[in-house]
Design an enzyme around this catalytic site. Structure first.
Site, PDB file in Angstrom:
ATOM      1  N   SER A  14       0.860  -1.132  -0.093  1.00 57.15           N
ATOM      2  CA  SER A  14       0.003  -0.032  -0.009  1.00 57.15           C
ATOM      3  C   SER A  14       0.854   1.298   0.045  1.00 57.15           C
ATOM      4  O   SER A  14       0.305   2.161   0.560  1.00 57.15           O
ATOM      5  CB  SER A  14      -0.944   0.120   1.076  1.00 57.15           C
ATOM      6  OG  SER A  14      -1.490  -1.084   1.152  1.00 57.15           O
ATOM      7  N   VAL A  15       2.020   1.228  -0.749  1.00 52.85           N
ATOM      8  CA  VAL A  15       2.752   2.570  -0.799  1.00 52.85           C
ATOM      9  C   VAL A  15       2.679   3.177  -2.265  1.00 52.85           C
ATOM     10  O   VAL A  15       3.144   4.224  -2.229  1.00 52.85           O
ATOM     11  CB  VAL A  15       4.545   2.130  -0.293  1.00 52.85           C
ATOM     12  CG1 VAL A  15       4.521   2.070   0.950  1.00 52.85           C
ATOM     13  CG2 VAL A  15       4.994   1.218  -1.513  1.00 52.85           C
ATOM     14  N   LYS A  17       2.584   1.199  -5.119  1.00 53.15           N
ATOM     15  CA  LYS A  17       3.223   0.657  -6.280  1.00 53.15           C
ATOM     16  C   LYS A  17       2.523   0.870  -7.676  1.00 53.15           C
ATOM     17  O   LYS A  17       3.272   0.970  -8.897  1.00 53.15           O
ATOM     18  CB  LYS A  17       3.635  -0.660  -6.001  1.00 53.15           C
ATOM     19  CG  LYS A  17       4.298  -1.795  -6.635  1.00 53.15           C
ATOM     20  CD  LYS A  17       4.847  -2.907  -6.265  1.00 53.15           C
ATOM     21  CE  LYS A  17       3.866  -3.521  -5.269  1.00 53.15           C
ATOM     22  NZ  LYS A  17       2.978  -4.612  -6.018  1.00 53.15           N
ATOM     23  N   ILE A  19       0.308   3.143  -8.545  1.00 53.33           N
ATOM     24  CA  ILE A  19       0.217   4.378  -9.004  1.00 53.33           C
ATOM     25  C   ILE A  19       1.770   4.464  -9.617  1.00 53.33           C
ATOM     26  O   ILE A  19       1.869   5.425 -10.783  1.00 53.33           O
ATOM     27  CB  ILE A  19       0.107   5.580  -7.764  1.00 53.33           C
ATOM     28  CG1 ILE A  19      -1.316   5.213  -7.300  1.00 53.33           C
ATOM     29  CG2 ILE A  19       0.262   6.833  -8.448  1.00 53.33           C
ATOM     30  CD1 ILE A  19      -2.381   5.731  -8.157  1.00 53.33           C
ATOM     31  N   GLU A 141       3.301  -5.274 -13.260  1.00 54.42           N
ATOM     32  CA  GLU A 141       3.389  -5.037 -11.901  1.00 54.42           C
ATOM     33  C   GLU A 141       3.041  -6.426 -11.053  1.00 54.42           C
ATOM     34  O   GLU A 141       1.928  -6.994 -11.176  1.00 54.42           O
ATOM     35  CB  GLU A 141       2.501  -4.023 -11.300  1.00 54.42           C
ATOM     36  CG  GLU A 141       2.672  -3.612 -10.099  1.00 54.42           C
ATOM     37  CD  GLU A 141       1.367  -2.894  -9.465  1.00 54.42           C
ATOM     38  OE1 GLU A 141       0.572  -2.245 -10.082  1.00 54.42           O
ATOM     39  OE2 GLU A 141       1.267  -2.841  -8.092  1.00 54.42           O
ATOM     40  N   CYS A 383     -25.401   1.480 -10.896  1.00 53.94           N
ATOM     41  CA  CYS A 383     -25.617   0.150 -10.768  1.00 53.94           C
ATOM     42  C   CYS A 383     -26.703  -0.197  -9.655  1.00 53.94           C
ATOM     43  O   CYS A 383     -28.030  -0.099  -9.687  1.00 53.94           O
ATOM     44  CB  CYS A 383     -24.457  -0.770 -10.765  1.00 53.94           C
ATOM     45  SG  CYS A 383     -24.759  -2.562 -11.134  1.00 53.94           S
ATOM     46  N   GLY A 385     -27.287   1.500  -7.394  1.00 50.19           N
ATOM     47  CA  GLY A 385     -28.009   2.895  -7.036  1.00 50.19           C
ATOM     48  C   GLY A 385     -29.279   3.257  -7.998  1.00 50.19           C
ATOM     49  O   GLY A 385     -30.131   4.000  -7.411  1.00 50.19           O
ATOM     50  N   GLU A 407     -33.327  -9.780  -4.958  1.00 47.45           N
ATOM     51  CA  GLU A 407     -31.889  -9.938  -4.334  1.00 47.45           C
ATOM     52  C   GLU A 407     -32.033  -9.755  -2.881  1.00 47.45           C
ATOM     53  O   GLU A 407     -31.350 -10.564  -2.167  1.00 47.45           O
ATOM     54  CB  GLU A 407     -30.773  -8.999  -4.877  1.00 47.45           C
ATOM     55  CG  GLU A 407     -29.496  -9.226  -4.189  1.00 47.45           C
ATOM     56  CD  GLU A 407     -28.333  -8.338  -4.817  1.00 47.45           C
ATOM     57  OE1 GLU A 407     -28.768  -7.210  -5.670  1.00 47.45           O
ATOM     58  OE2 GLU A 407     -27.250  -8.436  -4.319  1.00 47.45           O
ATOM     59  N   ARG A 464     -26.127  -8.551 -11.818  1.00 49.60           N
ATOM     60  CA  ARG A 464     -27.168 -10.008 -12.173  1.00 49.60           C
ATOM     61  C   ARG A 464     -28.533  -9.495 -12.398  1.00 49.60           C
ATOM     62  O   ARG A 464     -29.195  -9.963 -13.279  1.00 49.60           O
ATOM     63  CB  ARG A 464     -27.000 -10.906 -10.785  1.00 49.60           C
ATOM     64  CG  ARG A 464     -26.373 -11.896 -10.996  1.00 49.60           C
ATOM     65  CD  ARG A 464     -26.305 -12.886  -9.897  1.00 49.60           C
ATOM     66  NE  ARG A 464     -25.062 -13.566 -10.097  1.00 49.60           N
ATOM     67  CZ  ARG A 464     -23.917 -13.334  -9.487  1.00 49.60           C
ATOM     68  NH1 ARG A 464     -24.094 -12.395  -8.336  1.00 49.60           N
ATOM     69  NH2 ARG A 464     -22.731 -13.783  -9.344  1.00 49.60           N
ATOM     70  N   HIS A 509     -21.458   0.996 -15.037  1.00 53.83           N
ATOM     71  CA  HIS A 509     -20.834   1.526 -14.133  1.00 53.83           C
ATOM     72  C   HIS A 509     -19.899   2.622 -15.016  1.00 53.83           C
ATOM     73  O   HIS A 509     -18.773   2.276 -15.489  1.00 53.83           O
ATOM     74  CB  HIS A 509     -19.717   0.880 -13.512  1.00 53.83           C
ATOM     75  CG  HIS A 509     -20.311  -0.123 -12.552  1.00 53.83           C
ATOM     76  ND1 HIS A 509     -20.232   0.188 -11.115  1.00 53.83           N
ATOM     77  CD2 HIS A 509     -20.739  -1.641 -12.659  1.00 53.83           C
ATOM     78  CE1 HIS A 509     -21.016  -0.815 -10.591  1.00 53.83           C
ATOM     79  NE2 HIS A 509     -21.322  -1.817 -11.356  1.00 53.83           N
ATOM     80  N   GLU A 511     -18.157   5.008 -14.017  1.00 55.49           N
ATOM     81  CA  GLU A 511     -16.902   5.573 -13.095  1.00 55.49           C
ATOM     82  C   GLU A 511     -15.770   4.957 -13.843  1.00 55.49           C
ATOM     83  O   GLU A 511     -14.657   5.604 -13.727  1.00 55.49           O
ATOM     84  CB  GLU A 511     -16.998   5.185 -11.771  1.00 55.49           C
ATOM     85  CG  GLU A 511     -17.147   3.713 -11.305  1.00 55.49           C
ATOM     86  CD  GLU A 511     -18.593   3.153 -11.058  1.00 55.49           C
ATOM     87  OE1 GLU A 511     -19.222   3.677 -11.849  1.00 55.49           O
ATOM     88  OE2 GLU A 511     -18.884   2.128 -10.496  1.00 55.49           O
TER      89      GLU A 511
HETATM   90  N1  GLN Z   1     -26.431  -6.604  -6.683  1.00 56.85           N
HETATM   91  C1  GLN Z   1     -26.926  -5.840  -7.795  1.00 56.85           C
HETATM   92  C2  GLN Z   1     -26.962  -6.738  -8.889  1.00 56.85           C
HETATM   93  O1  GLN Z   1     -26.074  -7.659  -8.990  1.00 56.85           O
HETATM   94  C3  GLN Z   1     -26.109  -4.564  -8.143  1.00 56.85           C
HETATM   95  C4  GLN Z   1     -24.642  -5.141  -8.586  1.00 56.85           C
HETATM   96  C5  GLN Z   1     -23.754  -3.748  -8.498  1.00 56.85           C
HETATM   97  O2  GLN Z   1     -23.989  -2.786  -8.113  1.00 56.85           O
HETATM   98  N2  GLN Z   1     -22.635  -3.863  -9.420  1.00 56.85           N
HETATM   99  O3  GLN Z   1     -27.437  -6.489 -10.174  1.00 56.85           O
END
Ligand code: GLN
Length: 546
Positions: A14-15, A17, A19, A141, A383, A385, A407, A464, A509, A511
């Protein structure tokens, strides 16, 4: 001939590496050298997909759907490339492959051993990436630190590469940590000496030592490391802790690392051009107005669990000349009314609910979504969210607390989020989700379409459960807008609320595709709306006096 840079770590983990490895990529790329990066993780899991985010941190998903180590996210952000499954190798994959070959009879008559069978399989992975990427330089790495039992076959494999591809094509970089002793007020080099000795014992002689430290490293310390570790003085590169990770390539370049790499590997290269990168760092370091974002998650104890989300928010804030002021709220704490966590929401100019799995903390996330909807606070759902936003809206529309995802509640009469019928018979958990890039068409006139400015996008998935179309008409009637759909219109990829300034969620996602100089459109627009939200006690910026 492909050139290989092998990055190992010593002293402690965790130093940074990862990055450092990513930053070597940035400085090579700034010389117009093509680069691909690879992370070799010595653990026995086939991939980190089944590990708890609280243990391992974020699972980064590549465009081709591999569930990988979060360092790959850093490589992508720092090098500006989209990597593939070949970029993450684990002991689990290596041993599975060797054992499968043994069962097939590929080694008939032989005894299967770590050397040469396991090491050959590892070396094969370096070459596979070289072939697939066609990059001039592969940065590989090795996870963990020198001396770890699981890491030995990887170190042996990189040692062998020296004679396999020729020493002029291989460079060994060792990243260590120099501790500081308060009593004597000095930075100590002994752990680094030990760790280099350990490397030498297995036959690896580092060409470069990157010395991480929280304190300045004097010329004297560098000379000492150079002498005891038998590394050129100029190749002992100090890397003190810097305010932003994006500064690391600049620090390494300034210390001469780019020149050393290029000359030791005999690469013909252009002059480095880090002007864009420098500009980015200057912006990041210039104080600017804060933007308060609250992230409501279930793995907030380990911030690495949301590495790409935090970076994507930073990129978007930077785009709008703001400094991200991120508050981490544990969704479980939100479940209690009047909790301190709940008060935190009152400061939020924007709320993010990121991805996650399992029931724990879900009710708190739903509360955060209610708060965002009722108070008209910008909300970005990633996701899980999105699923939380749909559940919350359904509870509001159906005036019932029962709508849920199957779920979390298998017997709900309103499974507004559910498995697709074909997924219900799936047995394996590992690698069985909807993973990687899928196309999504955007519906004209929606906030999502406005953000992307296109009608077909590709984003990375890892989930899923899906929006249940049985409830779509009723929810749409009540003001839910399904603003992104799979090309056959069967899967809901993006949702937003008609009657809200900006409550937008995606089943993918975003991000993972955000870059420091190119924020993802959803994050960019989320911050754009959030930055103008005034909270209780906030002062609008005063007009400048004439
Ligand atoms: N648990 C949810 C699913 O499997 C959302 C997955 C997630 O947020 N990556 O669909």
């Amino acid at each position: 001939m492909t050139k290989y840079i092998f990055v190992t770590g010593g002293v402690v983990s965790s130093v940074g590496k990862g990055i450092a490895a990513a930053s070597i990529g940035t400085i090579l790329k700034s010389r117009q050298i093509s680069v691909a990066a690879q992370k070799l993780d010595p653990y026995l899991n086939v991939d980190p997909g089944t590990m708890s985010p609280l243990q391992h941190g974020e699972v980064f998903v590549t465009q081709d759907g591999a569930e990988t180590d979060l360092d790959l996210g850093n490589y992508e952000r720092f090098i500006g490339v989209d990597l593939t499954a070949e970029s993450n190798v684990t002991s689990g994959q290596i041993y599975s492959a060797v054992i499968a070959k043994e069962r097939r009879g590929d080694f008939l008559g032989g005894t299967i051993q770590v050397v040469p069978h396991v090491t050959n399989e590892i070396k094969q992975r370096f070459k596979q990436l070289a072939e697939k990427s066609q990059a001039e330089v592969i940065i590989a790495e090795i996870g963990g630190t020198v001396g770890d039992i699981e890491g030995q076959p990887f170190l042996e494999a990189i040692r062998q590469m020296h004679s396999d591809v020729g020493q002029e094509n291989v460079l060994y970089v060792h990243v260590t940590f120099l501790p500081y002793l308060n009593a004597t007020q000095e930075v100590k080099t002994k752990p680094t000496q030990h760790s280099v000795n350990e490397l030498r014992r297995i036959g690896i002689r580092p060409d470069v030592i990157i010395c991480r430290s929280d304190y300045p490293i004097s010329e004297g310390i560098r000379s000492k490391i150079s002498l005891f570790c038998d590394v050129d003085l100029e190749a002992v590169i100090p890397l003190p802790t810097v305010p932003t990770i994006y500064e690391v390539p600049l620090v390494l370049e300034e210390a001469g690392l780019g020149k050393i790499v290029v000359s030791k590997l005999g690469i013909k290269a252009h002059k480095p051009d880090l002007r864009q990168w420098q500009k980015l760092v200057n912006y990041l370091k210039t104080p600017s107005e804060l933007i308060n974002v609250v992230l409501v998650g279930k793995y907030v104890e380990l911030r690495d669990a949301y590495f790409s989300v935090r970076e994507a928010l930073r990129h978007a804030a930077l785009y709008h000349n703001r400094e991200l002021n991120l508050f981490w709220v544990d969704s479980e704490n939100l479940e209690r009314d009047g909790s301190e966590a709940y008060q935190q929401l009152n400061t939020a100019q924007g709320i993010v609910v990121p991805g996650g799995f399992g029931l724990r903390g879900i009710e708190g996330m739903i509360k955060a979504a209610t708060y965002a909807r009722e108070n008209k606070i910008p909300y970005l759902g990633l996701c899980l969210g999105l699923q939380v936003m749909v559940i919350e809206f359904a509870r509001h529309v159906f005036k019932s607390n029962l709508p849920n995802s199957s779920e979390f509640d298998t017997s709900t009469p309103y499974p507004v989020i559910d498995l697709l019928p074909e997924q219900k018979t799936m047995e394996n958990k590992g690698g069985s989700m909807r993973l990687g890039n899928y196309p999504c068409k955007l519906i004209e006139g929606t906030r999502a379409a406005k953000a992307y400015g296109e009608n077909l996008i590709y984003e990375r998935h890892r989930h899923r459960f899906e929006f249940n179309n049985k409830f779509r008409a009723e929810l749409e009637e009540a003001g839910l807008v399904c603003s992104g759909l799979s090309p056959d219109s069967k899967l809901v990829e993006l949702c937003e609320l008609a009657d809200h300034p900006w409550m937008v969620s995606c089943q993918f996602h975003p991000e993972f595709t955000s870059r420091p100089n190119q924020p993802n459109p959803l994050f960019r627009d989320f911050i754009s709306v959030a930055k103008d939200v005034l909270r209780e006690g906030d002062q609008p910026p005063l007009p400048l006096s004439p």
